[in-house]
Scaffold this motif. Structure first.
Motif, PDB file in Angstrom:
ATOM      1  N   PRO A   1     -30.972  -8.217  28.080  1.00  0.00           N
ATOM      2  CA  PRO A   1     -31.876  -9.483  28.556  1.00  0.00           C
ATOM      3  C   PRO A   1     -33.314  -9.153  28.707  1.00  0.00           C
ATOM      4  N   ARG A   2     -34.172 -10.082  28.070  1.00  0.00           N
ATOM      5  CA  ARG A   2     -35.452  -9.548  27.841  1.00  0.00           C
ATOM      6  C   ARG A   2     -36.400  -9.296  29.391  1.00  0.00           C
ATOM      7  N   THR A   3     -35.727  -9.779  30.351  1.00  0.00           N
ATOM      8  CA  THR A   3     -36.166  -9.680  31.508  1.00  0.00           C
ATOM      9  C   THR A   3     -36.106  -8.055  31.979  1.00  0.00           C
ATOM     10  N   MET A   4     -35.404  -7.389  31.212  1.00  0.00           N
ATOM     11  CA  MET A   4     -35.444  -5.754  31.396  1.00  0.00           C
ATOM     12  C   MET A   4     -36.444  -5.121  30.735  1.00  0.00           C
ATOM     13  N   CYS A   5     -37.144  -5.854  29.882  1.00  0.00           N
ATOM     14  CA  CYS A   5     -38.058  -5.234  28.965  1.00  0.00           C
ATOM     15  C   CYS A   5     -39.368  -5.482  29.184  1.00  0.00           C
ATOM     16  N   SER A   6     -40.262  -4.431  28.994  1.00  0.00           N
ATOM     17  CA  SER A   6     -41.614  -4.644  29.015  1.00  0.00           C
ATOM     18  C   SER A   6     -42.341  -5.029  27.708  1.00  0.00           C
ATOM     19  N   GLU A   7     -41.478  -5.017  26.633  1.00  0.00           N
ATOM     20  CA  GLU A   7     -42.012  -5.779  25.380  1.00  0.00           C
ATOM     21  C   GLU A   7     -40.612  -5.750  24.551  1.00  0.00           C
ATOM     22  N   HIS A   8     -40.767  -6.610  23.419  1.00  0.00           N
ATOM     23  CA  HIS A   8     -39.536  -6.786  22.763  1.00  0.00           C
ATOM     24  C   HIS A   8     -39.976  -7.181  21.067  1.00  0.00           C
ATOM     25  N   ALA A   9     -39.226  -6.862  20.382  1.00  0.00           N
ATOM     26  CA  ALA A   9     -39.245  -7.503  18.895  1.00  0.00           C
ATOM     27  C   ALA A   9     -38.071  -7.874  18.491  1.00  0.00           C
ATOM     28  N   VAL A  10     -38.186  -8.970  17.523  1.00  0.00           N
ATOM     29  CA  VAL A  10     -36.970  -9.383  16.929  1.00  0.00           C
ATOM     30  C   VAL A  10     -36.534  -8.918  15.745  1.00  0.00           C
ATOM     31  N   ARG A  11     -35.193  -8.501  16.021  1.00  0.00           N
ATOM     32  CA  ARG A  11     -34.583  -7.779  14.736  1.00  0.00           C
ATOM     33  C   ARG A  11     -33.267  -8.536  14.412  1.00  0.00           C
ATOM     34  N   SER A  12     -32.596  -7.816  13.401  1.00  0.00           N
ATOM     35  CA  SER A  12     -31.265  -8.167  13.227  1.00  0.00           C
ATOM     36  C   SER A  12     -30.056  -7.380  14.016  1.00  0.00           C
ATOM     37  N   HIS A  13     -28.758  -7.821  13.880  1.00  0.00           N
ATOM     38  CA  HIS A  13     -27.902  -6.967  14.405  1.00  0.00           C
ATOM     39  C   HIS A  13     -27.789  -5.703  13.537  1.00  0.00           C
ATOM     40  N   PHE A  14     -27.791  -4.498  14.277  1.00  0.00           N
ATOM     41  CA  PHE A  14     -27.726  -3.227  13.309  1.00  0.00           C
ATOM     42  C   PHE A  14     -26.595  -3.082  12.299  1.00  0.00           C
ATOM     43  N   GLU A  15     -25.594  -3.359  12.795  1.00  0.00           N
ATOM     44  CA  GLU A  15     -24.418  -2.902  12.014  1.00  0.00           C
ATOM     45  C   GLU A  15     -24.039  -3.945  10.621  1.00  0.00           C
ATOM     46  N   SER A  16     -24.344  -4.946  11.002  1.00  0.00           N
ATOM     47  CA  SER A  16     -24.377  -5.930   9.826  1.00  0.00           C
ATOM     48  C   SER A  16     -25.424  -6.646   9.172  1.00  0.00           C
ATOM     49  N   GLY A  17     -26.740  -6.386   9.665  1.00  0.00           N
ATOM     50  CA  GLY A  17     -27.851  -6.890   9.290  1.00  0.00           C
ATOM     51  C   GLY A  17     -28.121  -8.469   9.434  1.00  0.00           C
ATOM     52  N   LEU A  18     -26.938  -9.098  10.256  1.00  0.00           N
ATOM     53  CA  LEU A  18     -27.079 -10.518  10.417  1.00  0.00           C
ATOM     54  C   LEU A  18     -27.647 -10.811  11.702  1.00  0.00           C
ATOM     55  N   GLY A  19     -27.726 -12.192  11.821  1.00  0.00           N
ATOM     56  CA  GLY A  19     -28.397 -12.680  12.948  1.00  0.00           C
ATOM     57  C   GLY A  19     -29.543 -12.298  13.708  1.00  0.00           C
ATOM     58  N   VAL A  20     -29.940 -12.497  15.000  1.00  0.00           N
ATOM     59  CA  VAL A  20     -30.935 -12.140  15.809  1.00  0.00           C
ATOM     60  C   VAL A  20     -30.564 -11.221  16.885  1.00  0.00           C
ATOM     61  N   ALA A  21     -31.490 -10.177  17.279  1.00  0.00           N
ATOM     62  CA  ALA A  21     -31.146  -9.106  17.983  1.00  0.00           C
ATOM     63  C   ALA A  21     -32.590  -8.651  18.733  1.00  0.00           C
ATOM     64  N   PHE A  22     -32.459  -8.068  19.822  1.00  0.00           N
ATOM     65  CA  PHE A  22     -33.764  -7.312  20.476  1.00  0.00           C
ATOM     66  C   PHE A  22     -33.893  -6.070  20.197  1.00  0.00           C
ATOM     67  N   GLN A  23     -35.159  -5.776  20.081  1.00  0.00           N
ATOM     68  CA  GLN A  23     -35.645  -4.334  19.982  1.00  0.00           C
ATOM     69  C   GLN A  23     -36.104  -4.196  21.349  1.00  0.00           C
ATOM     70  N   GLY A  24     -35.769  -3.907  22.415  1.00  0.00           N
ATOM     71  CA  GLY A  24     -36.640  -3.691  23.629  1.00  0.00           C
ATOM     72  C   GLY A  24     -37.097  -2.463  23.937  1.00  0.00           C
ATOM     73  N   THR A  25     -38.363  -2.599  24.781  1.00  0.00           N
ATOM     74  CA  THR A  25     -38.845  -1.169  25.245  1.00  0.00           C
ATOM     75  C   THR A  25     -38.684  -1.163  26.645  1.00  0.00           C
ATOM     76  N   LEU A  26     -38.062  -0.442  27.225  1.00  0.00           N
ATOM     77  CA  LEU A  26     -37.900  -0.579  28.848  1.00  0.00           C
ATOM     78  C   LEU A  26     -38.781   0.036  29.712  1.00  0.00           C
ATOM     79  N   PRO A  27     -39.503  -0.505  30.785  1.00  0.00           N
ATOM     80  CA  PRO A  27     -40.476   0.007  31.329  1.00  0.00           C
ATOM     81  C   PRO A  27     -40.204   1.307  32.305  1.00  0.00           C
ATOM     82  N   ASP A  28     -41.095   2.157  32.600  1.00  0.00           N
ATOM     83  CA  ASP A  28     -41.011   3.308  33.139  1.00  0.00           C
ATOM     84  C   ASP A  28     -40.449   3.048  34.664  1.00  0.00           C
ATOM     85  N   GLY A  29     -39.704   4.048  35.068  1.00  0.00           N
ATOM     86  CA  GLY A  29     -39.144   4.040  36.302  1.00  0.00           C
ATOM     87  C   GLY A  29     -37.794   4.610  36.622  1.00  0.00           C
TER      88      GLY A  29
END
Length: 205
Positions: A92-120
């Motif tokens: 969920p993007r609400t857990m991320c301080s920032e994110h990038a739009v990527r594909s699903h890792f195993e298949s290379g298909l669809g839309v997935a998020f590469q999120g950066t989580l905040p410190d804490g």
């Protein structure tokens, strides 16, 4: 896919859902990473890979903490350093301080998020056992977010507050997927276990 899942959840009055998402790949040539992440962001409980037990754990965390959780695979456990790296393609993007739009890792298909989580501070959680009576709970501190192309898109490395938690996870895991939630919620989970699971302290791992 998000709209379809939202309609199904509403029509059946679902509190939580678990989607067997890899079965969609050959049929739709698409993944549910974005849909599940958005459902979680919107306040629903949505687990991937058909993991009903994790969906139950996510529902429990949301009810006890009010927070969404990150369902992920332990990709690396360093027993000596007391660290763990978690990775998955939906968060969920609400857990991320920032994110990038990527594909699903195993298949290379669809839309997935590469999120950066905040410190804490975070809590790592898993429910399991023959009757779902056992809980794994560990307090952890944020170390870093990764971009390793050999792992799923969102990657986070954590330092266990108690180093022994790394070894106990490896020796007697309750399952593969673990849940990460912001904040220190170990006491809430311990009280829940004592009240509703008739769990003695030895079953809290």
């Amino acid at each position: 896919m998000y709209l379809a899942l939202k309609e199904i959840a509403g029509a059946h009055g679902l509190d939580a859902l678990a989607l067997k998402c890899f079965d969609l790949l050959p049929v739709l040539q698409n993944t549910a990473c974005f849909a599940l992440a958005k459902l979680s962001k919107d306040g629903s409980v949505a687990a991937c890979e058909g993991d009903i037990i994790s969906a139950l754990g996510m529902l429990l965390l949301r009810e006890l903490t009010g927070e969404p959780s990150f369902l992920a695979n332990p990709s690396m456990v360093d027993v000596e350093a007391g660290q763990i790296t978690l990775a998955h393609c939906t968060i969920p993007r609400t857990m991320c301080s920032e994110h990038a739009v990527r594909s699903h890792f195993e298949s290379g298909l669809g839309v997935a998020f590469q999120g950066t989580l905040p410190d804490g501070v975070y809590t790592l959680f898993r429910i399991g056992g023959a009757t779902l009576q056992d809980l794994y709970v560990a307090k952890a501190l944020y170390v870093s977010s990764g971009q390793d192309e050999r792992l799923c898109r969102t990657q986070v490395t954590l330092q266990f507050a108690e180093r022994g938690k790394a070894l106990s996870l490896l020796r007697r895991p309750l399952g593969n997927h673990h849940l990460l939630v912001r904040g220190d919620h170990a006491d809430k989970l311990r009280i829940y276990a004592q009240l509703f699971l008739s769990t003695n302290p030895g079953q809290m791992r």
